[in-house]
Design a protein around this motif. Structure first.
Motif, PDB file in Angstrom:
ATOM      1  N   MET A   1      -6.008 -21.183 -81.295  1.00 49.50           N
ATOM      2  CA  MET A   1      -5.916 -20.429 -80.057  1.00 49.50           C
ATOM      3  C   MET A   1      -5.806 -21.428 -78.914  1.00 49.50           C
ATOM      4  O   MET A   1      -6.594 -22.343 -78.804  1.00 49.50           O
ATOM      5  CB  MET A   1      -7.155 -19.554 -79.920  1.00 49.50           C
ATOM      6  CG  MET A   1      -7.126 -18.650 -78.725  1.00 49.50           C
ATOM      7  SD  MET A   1      -8.535 -17.512 -78.686  1.00 49.50           S
ATOM      8  CE  MET A   1      -7.947 -16.240 -79.741  1.00 49.50           C
ATOM      9  N   ALA A   4      -4.844 -20.997 -72.914  1.00 49.58           N
ATOM     10  CA  ALA A   4      -4.384 -19.798 -72.218  1.00 49.58           C
ATOM     11  C   ALA A   4      -4.925 -18.553 -72.899  1.00 49.58           C
ATOM     12  O   ALA A   4      -5.268 -17.580 -72.249  1.00 49.58           O
ATOM     13  CB  ALA A   4      -2.857 -19.762 -72.181  1.00 49.58           C
ATOM     14  N   ASP A   5      -5.009 -18.571 -74.219  1.00 51.81           N
ATOM     15  CA  ASP A   5      -5.529 -17.431 -74.956  1.00 51.81           C
ATOM     16  C   ASP A   5      -7.034 -17.269 -74.764  1.00 51.81           C
ATOM     17  O   ASP A   5      -7.546 -16.168 -74.893  1.00 51.81           O
ATOM     18  CB  ASP A   5      -5.231 -17.562 -76.449  1.00 51.81           C
ATOM     19  CG  ASP A   5      -3.742 -17.522 -76.737  1.00 51.81           C
ATOM     20  OD1 ASP A   5      -2.992 -16.916 -75.945  1.00 51.81           O
ATOM     21  OD2 ASP A   5      -3.339 -18.091 -77.763  1.00 51.81           O
ATOM     22  N   SER A   6      -7.751 -18.340 -74.503  1.00 47.36           N
ATOM     23  CA  SER A   6      -9.205 -18.249 -74.384  1.00 47.36           C
ATOM     24  C   SER A   6      -9.622 -17.402 -73.189  1.00 47.36           C
ATOM     25  O   SER A   6     -10.697 -16.823 -73.198  1.00 47.36           O
ATOM     26  CB  SER A   6      -9.832 -19.636 -74.302  1.00 47.36           C
ATOM     27  OG  SER A   6      -9.460 -20.272 -73.100  1.00 47.36           O
ATOM     28  N   THR A   7      -8.768 -17.292 -72.173  1.00 49.38           N
ATOM     29  CA  THR A   7      -9.103 -16.424 -71.048  1.00 49.38           C
ATOM     30  C   THR A   7      -9.006 -14.959 -71.451  1.00 49.38           C
ATOM     31  O   THR A   7      -9.670 -14.118 -70.875  1.00 49.38           O
ATOM     32  CB  THR A   7      -8.177 -16.689 -69.839  1.00 49.38           C
ATOM     33  OG1 THR A   7      -6.822 -16.472 -70.239  1.00 49.38           O
ATOM     34  CG2 THR A   7      -8.349 -18.101 -69.317  1.00 49.38           C
ATOM     35  N   ASP A   8      -8.189 -14.678 -72.461  1.00 55.10           N
ATOM     36  CA  ASP A   8      -8.070 -13.311 -72.962  1.00 55.10           C
ATOM     37  C   ASP A   8      -9.191 -12.965 -73.925  1.00 55.10           C
ATOM     38  O   ASP A   8      -9.420 -11.797 -74.210  1.00 55.10           O
ATOM     39  CB  ASP A   8      -6.721 -13.118 -73.666  1.00 55.10           C
ATOM     40  CG  ASP A   8      -5.546 -13.280 -72.713  1.00 55.10           C
ATOM     41  OD1 ASP A   8      -5.718 -13.030 -71.501  1.00 55.10           O
ATOM     42  OD2 ASP A   8      -4.469 -13.649 -73.181  1.00 55.10           O
ATOM     43  N   ALA A   9      -9.858 -13.968 -74.471  1.00 52.13           N
ATOM     44  CA  ALA A   9     -10.931 -13.743 -75.440  1.00 52.13           C
ATOM     45  C   ALA A   9     -12.136 -14.608 -75.063  1.00 52.13           C
ATOM     46  O   ALA A   9     -12.407 -15.618 -75.701  1.00 52.13           O
ATOM     47  CB  ALA A   9     -10.446 -14.079 -76.838  1.00 52.13           C
ATOM     48  N   PRO A  10     -12.871 -14.218 -74.023  1.00 52.77           N
ATOM     49  CA  PRO A  10     -13.988 -15.061 -73.570  1.00 52.77           C
ATOM     50  C   PRO A  10     -15.076 -15.244 -74.629  1.00 52.77           C
ATOM     51  O   PRO A  10     -15.739 -16.282 -74.653  1.00 52.77           O
ATOM     52  CB  PRO A  10     -14.524 -14.330 -72.345  1.00 52.77           C
ATOM     53  CG  PRO A  10     -13.994 -12.946 -72.424  1.00 52.77           C
ATOM     54  CD  PRO A  10     -12.728 -13.014 -73.231  1.00 52.77           C
ATOM     55  N   TYR A  12     -14.581 -15.598 -77.865  1.00 52.88           N
ATOM     56  CA  TYR A  12     -14.083 -16.673 -78.725  1.00 52.88           C
ATOM     57  C   TYR A  12     -14.214 -18.020 -78.019  1.00 52.88           C
ATOM     58  O   TYR A  12     -14.656 -18.996 -78.617  1.00 52.88           O
ATOM     59  CB  TYR A  12     -12.629 -16.414 -79.109  1.00 52.88           C
ATOM     60  CG  TYR A  12     -12.068 -17.457 -80.032  1.00 52.88           C
ATOM     61  CD1 TYR A  12     -12.352 -17.435 -81.392  1.00 52.88           C
ATOM     62  CD2 TYR A  12     -11.272 -18.492 -79.546  1.00 52.88           C
ATOM     63  CE1 TYR A  12     -11.857 -18.398 -82.246  1.00 52.88           C
ATOM     64  CE2 TYR A  12     -10.782 -19.459 -80.384  1.00 52.88           C
ATOM     65  CZ  TYR A  12     -11.066 -19.410 -81.734  1.00 52.88           C
ATOM     66  OH  TYR A  12     -10.571 -20.376 -82.559  1.00 52.88           O
TER      67      TYR A  12
END
Length: 53
Positions: A1, A4-10, A12
């Motif tokens: 991931m 950029a994706d980590s902002t969508d899945a805090p 995670y």
């Protein structure tokens, strides 16, 4: 991931921060094990040398 994706899945992102990137580490270890297994069960040299006897 990616980051950029980590902002969508805090959740995670928090786990990665606490525990490290476990899926990436598992993938790295699995690839290493597969390489070791390929070397351990490579009988190509044994077959070739037996043909020359």
């Amino acid at each position: 991931m990616s980051s950029a994706d980590s902002t969508d899945a805090p959740i995670y992102a928090g786990l990665v921060e606490e525990q490290g990137d476990v899926p990436a580490e598992v993938r790295r270890v699995a690839e290493e094990v597969l390489r070791d297994a390929d070397r351990a069960i490579d009988f190509g040299g044994v077959r070739s040398s037996a043909a020359f006897r």
